[in-house]
Design a protein around this motif. Structure first.
Motif, mmCIF file in Angstrom:
data_model
loop_
_atom_site.group_PDB
_atom_site.id
_atom_site.type_symbol
_atom_site.label_atom_id
_atom_site.label_comp_id
_atom_site.label_asym_id
_atom_site.label_seq_id
_atom_site.Cartn_x
_atom_site.Cartn_y
_atom_site.Cartn_z
ATOM 1 N N VAL A 186 -0.465 8.775 4.972
ATOM 2 C CA VAL A 186 -0.780 9.590 3.804
ATOM 3 C C VAL A 186 -2.201 10.109 3.941
ATOM 4 C CG1 VAL A 186 -0.964 9.659 1.293
ATOM 5 C CG2 VAL A 186 0.771 8.218 2.368
ATOM 6 N N LEU A 187 -2.338 11.413 3.834
ATOM 7 C CA LEU A 187 -3.659 12.039 3.832
ATOM 8 C C LEU A 187 -4.071 12.297 2.391
ATOM 9 C CD1 LEU A 187 -6.098 13.572 5.074
ATOM 10 C CD2 LEU A 187 -4.654 15.630 5.068
ATOM 11 N N VAL A 188 -5.234 11.753 1.977
ATOM 12 C CA VAL A 188 -5.803 12.004 0.650
ATOM 13 C C VAL A 188 -7.003 12.908 0.837
ATOM 14 C CG1 VAL A 188 -6.744 11.013 -1.456
ATOM 15 C CG2 VAL A 188 -5.063 9.723 -0.128
ATOM 16 N N CYS A 189 -6.964 14.103 0.249
ATOM 17 C CA CYS A 189 -8.058 15.054 0.426
ATOM 18 C C CYS A 189 -8.416 15.680 -0.907
ATOM 19 C CB CYS A 189 -7.677 16.122 1.441
ATOM 20 S SG CYS A 189 -6.212 17.086 0.963
ATOM 21 N N GLY A 190 -9.578 16.310 -0.952
ATOM 22 C CA GLY A 190 -10.039 16.949 -2.175
ATOM 23 C C GLY A 190 -11.506 17.268 -2.103
ATOM 24 N N SER A 191 -11.989 18.014 -3.090
ATOM 25 C CA SER A 191 -13.392 18.440 -3.079
ATOM 26 C C SER A 191 -14.329 17.354 -3.592
ATOM 27 C CB SER A 191 -13.547 19.708 -3.933
ATOM 28 O OG SER A 191 -13.099 19.459 -5.266
ATOM 29 N N ASP A 192 -13.833 16.379 -4.355
ATOM 30 C CA ASP A 192 -14.667 15.301 -4.912
ATOM 31 C C ASP A 192 -14.494 14.060 -4.045
ATOM 32 O OD1 ASP A 192 -15.872 13.268 -6.363
ATOM 33 O OD2 ASP A 192 -15.232 14.083 -8.308
ATOM 34 N N GLU A 193 -15.507 13.775 -3.201
ATOM 35 C CA GLU A 193 -15.385 12.666 -2.257
ATOM 36 C C GLU A 193 -15.188 11.332 -2.977
ATOM 37 O OE1 GLU A 193 -18.478 12.460 0.602
ATOM 38 O OE2 GLU A 193 -18.410 14.596 1.121
ATOM 39 N N ALA A 194 -15.898 11.142 -4.117
ATOM 40 C CA ALA A 194 -15.782 9.870 -4.847
ATOM 41 C C ALA A 194 -14.363 9.686 -5.382
ATOM 42 C CB ALA A 194 -16.795 9.814 -6.002
ATOM 43 N N ALA A 195 -13.776 10.747 -5.941
ATOM 44 C CA ALA A 195 -12.419 10.656 -6.471
ATOM 45 C C ALA A 195 -11.415 10.422 -5.348
ATOM 46 C CB ALA A 195 -12.069 11.937 -7.233
ATOM 47 N N VAL A 196 -11.612 11.076 -4.200
ATOM 48 C CA VAL A 196 -10.722 10.878 -3.053
ATOM 49 C C VAL A 196 -10.754 9.411 -2.610
ATOM 50 C CG1 VAL A 196 -10.426 11.412 -0.601
ATOM 51 C CG2 VAL A 196 -10.788 13.268 -2.253
ATOM 52 N N ALA A 197 -11.974 8.853 -2.525
ATOM 53 C CA ALA A 197 -12.114 7.462 -2.092
ATOM 54 C C ALA A 197 -11.452 6.509 -3.077
ATOM 55 C CB ALA A 197 -13.593 7.120 -1.913
ATOM 56 N N GLU A 198 -11.612 6.754 -4.370
ATOM 57 C CA GLU A 198 -11.023 5.882 -5.388
ATOM 58 C C GLU A 198 -9.498 5.933 -5.318
ATOM 59 O OE1 GLU A 198 -10.230 3.283 -8.307
ATOM 60 O OE2 GLU A 198 -12.149 3.637 -7.297
ATOM 61 N N THR A 199 -8.920 7.136 -5.150
ATOM 62 C CA THR A 199 -7.462 7.261 -5.052
ATOM 63 C C THR A 199 -6.938 6.536 -3.814
ATOM 64 O OG1 THR A 199 -7.524 9.386 -6.195
ATOM 65 C CG2 THR A 199 -5.554 8.905 -4.886
ATOM 66 N N VAL A 211 -1.693 -0.796 -4.097
ATOM 67 C CA VAL A 211 -0.291 -0.839 -4.518
ATOM 68 C C VAL A 211 0.685 -0.585 -3.367
ATOM 69 C CG1 VAL A 211 -0.894 -0.092 -6.837
ATOM 70 C CG2 VAL A 211 -0.268 1.633 -5.139
ATOM 71 N N GLY A 212 0.196 -0.151 -2.208
ATOM 72 C CA GLY A 212 1.073 0.094 -1.068
ATOM 73 C C GLY A 212 0.496 -0.456 0.206
ATOM 74 N N ASP A 213 0.847 -1.702 0.532
ATOM 75 C CA ASP A 213 0.250 -2.347 1.706
ATOM 76 C C ASP A 213 0.614 -1.636 3.009
ATOM 77 O OD1 ASP A 213 -0.888 -4.197 0.090
ATOM 78 O OD2 ASP A 213 0.740 -5.660 0.309
ATOM 79 N N ASP A 214 1.793 -0.946 3.065
ATOM 80 C CA ASP A 214 2.240 -0.338 4.319
ATOM 81 C C ASP A 214 1.844 1.131 4.443
ATOM 82 O OD1 ASP A 214 3.331 -2.667 5.202
ATOM 83 O OD2 ASP A 214 5.310 -2.279 4.339
ATOM 84 N N PHE A 215 1.124 1.647 3.461
ATOM 85 C CA PHE A 215 0.611 3.007 3.625
ATOM 86 C C PHE A 215 -0.496 3.017 4.672
ATOM 87 C CE2 PHE A 215 1.802 4.388 -0.927
ATOM 88 C CZ PHE A 215 2.963 4.998 -0.463
ATOM 89 N N GLU A 216 -0.451 4.010 5.555
ATOM 90 C CA GLU A 216 -1.572 4.260 6.452
ATOM 91 C C GLU A 216 -2.337 5.436 5.859
ATOM 92 O OE1 GLU A 216 -0.109 4.927 10.375
ATOM 93 O OE2 GLU A 216 1.025 3.054 10.451
ATOM 94 N N LEU A 217 -3.513 5.156 5.333
ATOM 95 C CA LEU A 217 -4.256 6.130 4.542
ATOM 96 C C LEU A 217 -5.334 6.796 5.373
ATOM 97 C CD1 LEU A 217 -4.460 3.964 1.344
ATOM 98 C CD2 LEU A 217 -3.228 6.126 1.549
ATOM 99 N N VAL A 218 -5.405 8.116 5.228
ATOM 100 C CA VAL A 218 -6.420 8.934 5.885
ATOM 101 C C VAL A 218 -7.077 9.779 4.804
ATOM 102 C CG1 VAL A 218 -6.882 10.684 7.642
ATOM 103 C CG2 VAL A 218 -5.047 9.014 7.988
ATOM 104 N N THR A 219 -8.396 9.929 4.848
ATOM 105 C CA THR A 219 -9.092 10.740 3.848
ATOM 106 C C THR A 219 -9.824 11.874 4.530
ATOM 107 O OG1 THR A 219 -11.069 9.355 3.952
ATOM 108 C CG2 THR A 219 -9.405 8.772 2.302
ATOM 109 N N ALA A 220 -9.986 12.960 3.805
ATOM 110 C CA ALA A 220 -10.722 14.131 4.312
ATOM 111 C C ALA A 220 -11.307 14.870 3.130
ATOM 112 C CB ALA A 220 -9.803 15.048 5.123
ATOM 113 N N ASP A 221 -12.510 15.449 3.312
ATOM 114 C CA ASP A 221 -13.112 16.217 2.227
ATOM 115 C C ASP A 221 -12.620 17.658 2.281
ATOM 116 O OD1 ASP A 221 -14.517 17.499 4.254
ATOM 117 O OD2 ASP A 221 -16.302 16.241 3.991
ATOM 118 N N GLY A 222 -13.094 18.465 1.372
ATOM 119 C CA GLY A 222 -12.618 19.838 1.259
ATOM 120 C C GLY A 222 -13.033 20.733 2.403
ATOM 121 N N GLU A 223 -14.002 20.311 3.217
ATOM 122 C CA GLU A 223 -14.477 21.140 4.325
ATOM 123 C C GLU A 223 -13.719 20.861 5.616
ATOM 124 O OE1 GLU A 223 -16.608 23.474 3.754
ATOM 125 O OE2 GLU A 223 -16.793 22.859 1.647
ATOM 126 N N ALA A 224 -12.841 19.842 5.658
ATOM 127 C CA ALA A 224 -12.142 19.494 6.889
ATOM 128 C C ALA A 224 -11.158 20.609 7.274
ATOM 129 C CB ALA A 224 -11.414 18.171 6.721
#
Length: 804
Positions: A7-20, A27-40
């Motif tokens: 799952v890729l979590v992205c958005g313009s608000d880095e703090a909100a992305v990190a919290e999500t 709540v999902g131990d088997d999710f593989e989570l990736v984050t990216a900011d709005g400039e990626a």
């Protein structure tokens, strides 16, 4: 749960992305989570199974990724207006989840699983298979999670739901929600669901309500149901999901809070510390269900903690509870330290007790302790401890209030007693001063009146010797066995009574053990605990010292001092009048009565502004020429009157001596005044009163004094002065028979009998040969009724003697 979902979590608000991302990880131990900011960029992100856009403003990164892989589902997680949400859904977005409570992260995880499943095998209705892919997430939750089809039947339940309802999971699947919800709750849920479906507000995707969940065994459980509407990628209704939480503990807290509020109200109305203790012990049993509670109150005199209130179970299981010193037992320890303590294991309360398994021990401020014990180990949870602590805190506040109110009641009772005693003492002493024709009669009468008034036990007058080196007892009275005949009190530094004579200043000895004097030794051996030495001073003359003894320490508070000092000045004034041969020796006198309505007079100002009635009970000229007035006041606010007196420019000092049932007694010293002017011209004030701004004076003048000159002096200096009465008369001469006849006409039979039996029975002898109880019994009436008749008869005698 389906494994390997990236799952890729992205958005313009880095703090909100990190919290999500962190929430999805919980709540999902088997999710593989990736984050990216709005400039990626799309090239910087690897392959993903689902994209989560945090916020309704979808970043350009998403469009780039969709170009390379158009089938990657996109779930928007955010808060926005209806137009913004519609725009998001139209822009090839798979799903939208409204940001809200922590429970929405579970919904988000579910939507991710749905979107991935739909991308793999196409869209379909919500069902058990979709929940199977993220079942491991929600199985970890303690709350019950469920999904319903469009007919309100269970298509998914987790283990928490089975635990809450008491049904097996497969027993619930396919059943209507009516299995666990009553009809009223089902109708409520359906109406709320209908409202959600018809709402255009994107915030209206979920609702929370309370219900009584019906368990398999027929019991009900208070729960909170958070119901969420499920929509597909194209916005069609897919069913509902919900989270049910057991709110038994919350209800318990609410019920406790309500009961504690009732207890607090009862505590704030408790009249005494003992009543507070009873309420607290009962509250521990009623509110917490803790049936073994003891409240101990601190006895300051004995310095011990006494059990004051206990629950029945304590006495039944442990017997009567002991008294603890401050270094004994856990109650003594917590009271001395002020720190609460908790015992979760077996411990003994005292040598005779069976060991209790748990205990909560809290100090009740400076008033005592609250002990709650149990025969079970680890019996108390955090809520128990918090509520017991709150009970102890509230009890301390209630004890403080009850103690203050009790002190106020006692003060009022003491003031009422003092006022009654003061009024009686003043009345009797004034009678002595008016009736006496010699200095010896004044001294004897005053000593007798003082010695007959509680808490005084002995009084005597010390006159200076010829050389002025010592005070010699002239007259005395009282029950204390003090040898007075050969007593001589030397006047010198450090000798108690010397300052009273030489400096005209009252002396009080509250600690006789600290004084080194022969006469102090004598009175101490006779049981006297405190002494007041009052100067008998008039202008520049000092006629001696009046000593008043009491059998209790600290007997002379501020009110006592004011009254006794005023009596001392009155005695000195009477002695001066006798020895200087003034009006008392005149053959003829003039009685002048006039009124003045002028705000330049103190009593005119006060009676006009306060609405009270002021009456002078006596006036004394002081060494500096100031006049000291003893004012009785009827009506008005005593505090407001005292404030006006204090702020008045003509008042040197003012004190409220006592107050009782609308009457007040004030000691007021004034500088220049009309009264001082009248006294300087030889007048003797007989009565002064002020009411509604009008002051009435009644004075007597020696016959040779020009009364017209005195009245003109007043009339010239004060406006609205009116002459009310003018009488010239000789002192009357009356035969014994005429006097008796005139009295006989005024007496009732009962009054004459009461007075005659008192005189013949020795009631007026000292010491008394008979008391009021015996005389009342002889007349077959109650003691109060007897004294009422006797006082009325005495009043008529004095009226005939002094007014006839």
């Amino acid at each position: 749960m389906h494994s390997g979902v990236t799952v890729l979590v992205c958005g313009s608000d880095e703090a909100a992305v990190a919290e999500t991302a962190r929430a999805l990880a919980r709540v999902g131990d088997d999710f593989e989570l990736v984050t990216a900011d709005g400039e990626a960029t799309a090239s910087s992100v690897g392959a993903v199974d689902c994209i989560v856009s945090d916020g309704v403003d979808v970043p350009p990164l998403v469009a780039g990724l969709r170009e390379t892989r158009p089938d990657v589902p996109v779930v928007v997680f955010g808060t926005g207006s209806a137009d913004a949400v519609d725009g998001v859904l139209e822009d090839s977005t798979t799903d939208y989840v409204q940001r809200g409570t922590d429970g929405q992260y579970v919904v988000l995880a579910h939507r991710i699983e749905q979107a991935v499943a739909a991308a793999d095998r196409g869209s379909g209705a919500v069902g058990a298979g979709e929940f199977d892919r993220h079942g491991e997430v929600i199985e970890a939750l303690d709350d019950g999670v469920y999904a319903l089809d469009d007919e309100g039947r269970f298509v998914f339940v987790n283990g928490g739901m089975a635990d809450l309802t008491g049904y097996d999971a497969d027993e619930l699947l396919g059943e209507h929600t009516g299995v666990i919800k009553d009809r009223e709750t089902v109708e409520l849920a359906e109406s709320k669901l209908a409202a959600l479906l018809s709402s255009d507000d994107p915030d209206d995707v979920g609702t929370t309500f309370e219900l009584e969940l019906r368990r398999a065994n027929g019991e009900t459980l208070p729960c909170e149901d958070h119901m969420t509407v499920l929509y597909g990628p194209d916005g069609e209704f897919r069913g509902t999901a919900g989270v049910i939480r057991d709110i038994t503990e919350r209800k318990r807290r609410e019920e406790m809070l309500s009961a504690l509020q009732e207890t607090s109200r009862a505590l704030m109305q408790a009249p005494s510390r003992e009543a507070v203790a009873t309420i607290v012990a009962g509250a521990a049993e009623r509110v917490l269900g803790l049936d073994m509670a003891v409240v101990r109150l601190y006895d300051a005199d004995e310095r011990v903690l006494r059990p004051t209130a206990t629950t029945d179970a304590v006495v039944e299981r442990l017997g009567e509870r002991p008294v603890y010193a401050l270094d004994e037992g856990r109650p003594g320890e917590v009271f001395a330290s002020g720190e609460a303590t908790t015992q979760s294991e077996a411990h003994e309360l005292d040598d005779a007790d069976p060991a209790v398994q748990s205990g909560l021990y809290f100090p009740i401020g400076v008033h005592g302790t609250l002990s709650v014990v149990s025969m079970k180990p680890d019996a108390f949870d955090d809520i128990d401890r918090q509520v017991v602590a709150l009970l102890a805190t509230n009890a301390a506040a209630a004890c403080n209030r009850a103690k203050r109110e009790q002190e106020v009641r006692e003060t009022r009772e003491r003031i009422a007693t003092i006022l009654d005693r003061i009024n009686g003492l003043i009345e009797n002493t004034v009678e002595v001063l008016v009736e006496a024709t010699t200095r010896e009669a004044i001294e004897v009468g005053v000593c007798e009146q003082l010695a007959a008034t509680d808490p005084y036990t002995f009084a005597w007058v010390g006159r200076p010797d010829v050389r002025g080196n010592a005070l010699l007892p002239s007259e005395w009275a009282g029950d204390a066995a003090i040898a007075m005949d050969d007593l001589s009190i030397p006047l010198g530094d450090g000798v108690p009574g010397s300052v009273a004579f030489t400096d005209h200043t009252t002396e009080i000895l509250d600690d006789l053990a600290a004084a080194d004097s022969e006469w102090v030794d004598r009175v101490r051996e006779a049981g006297v605990a405190s002494v007041m030495a009052i100067p008998l001073s008039y202008t520049d003359s000092t006629y001696g010292v009046l000593y008043v003894c009491a059998d209790e320490p600290d007997a002379f508070d501020d009110r006592e001092q004011v009254v006794l000092e005023a009596l001392g000045r009155a005695v000195a004034n009477a002695i001066n009048a006798i020895e200087s041969g003034k009006i008392l020796s005149a053959d003829k006198v003039v009685e002048l009565e006039f009124t003045v309505d002028d705000r330049d007079l103190l009593l005119s100002r006060l009676s006009a502004s306060t609405g009270a009635t002021f009456t002078s009970a006596g006036a004394v000229t002081q060494d500096d020429g100031a006049i000291r007035l003893y004012l009785t006041v009827e009506g008005g606010d005593s505090e407001a009157i005292l404030a006006e007196l204090t702020e008045d420019d003509t008042v040197v000092s003012a004190t409220c001596v006592a107050e009782h049932e609308g009457s007040s007694l004030f000691d007021v010293t004034v500088g220049e005044s009309l009264l001082a002017t009248l006294v300087d011209h030889g007048a003797v004030p007989k009565a002064i009163s002020g009411e509604s701004g009008i002051v009435r004076y009644t004075i007597e003048l020696p016959y040779e004094t020009e009364a017209r000159e005195v009245f003109s002096l007043v009339e010239d200096n004060y406006g609205n002065t009116d002459l009310v009465g003018y009488h010239e008369h000789e002192r009357p001469v009356q035969t014994q028979q005429e006097f008796r006849a005139s009295l006989a006409e005024r007496f009732t039979d009962r009054q004459e009998t009461a007075l005659r039996t008192a005189f013949l029975g020795g009631f007026f002898e000292w010491p008394r040969e008979v008391d009021g109880d015996e005389l009342a019994t002889a007349m077959d009436i109650s003691r109060p009724t007897y004294h009422q008749h006797l006082r009325a008869a005495q009043q008529k005698v004095f009226e005939e003697l002094f007014e006839g």
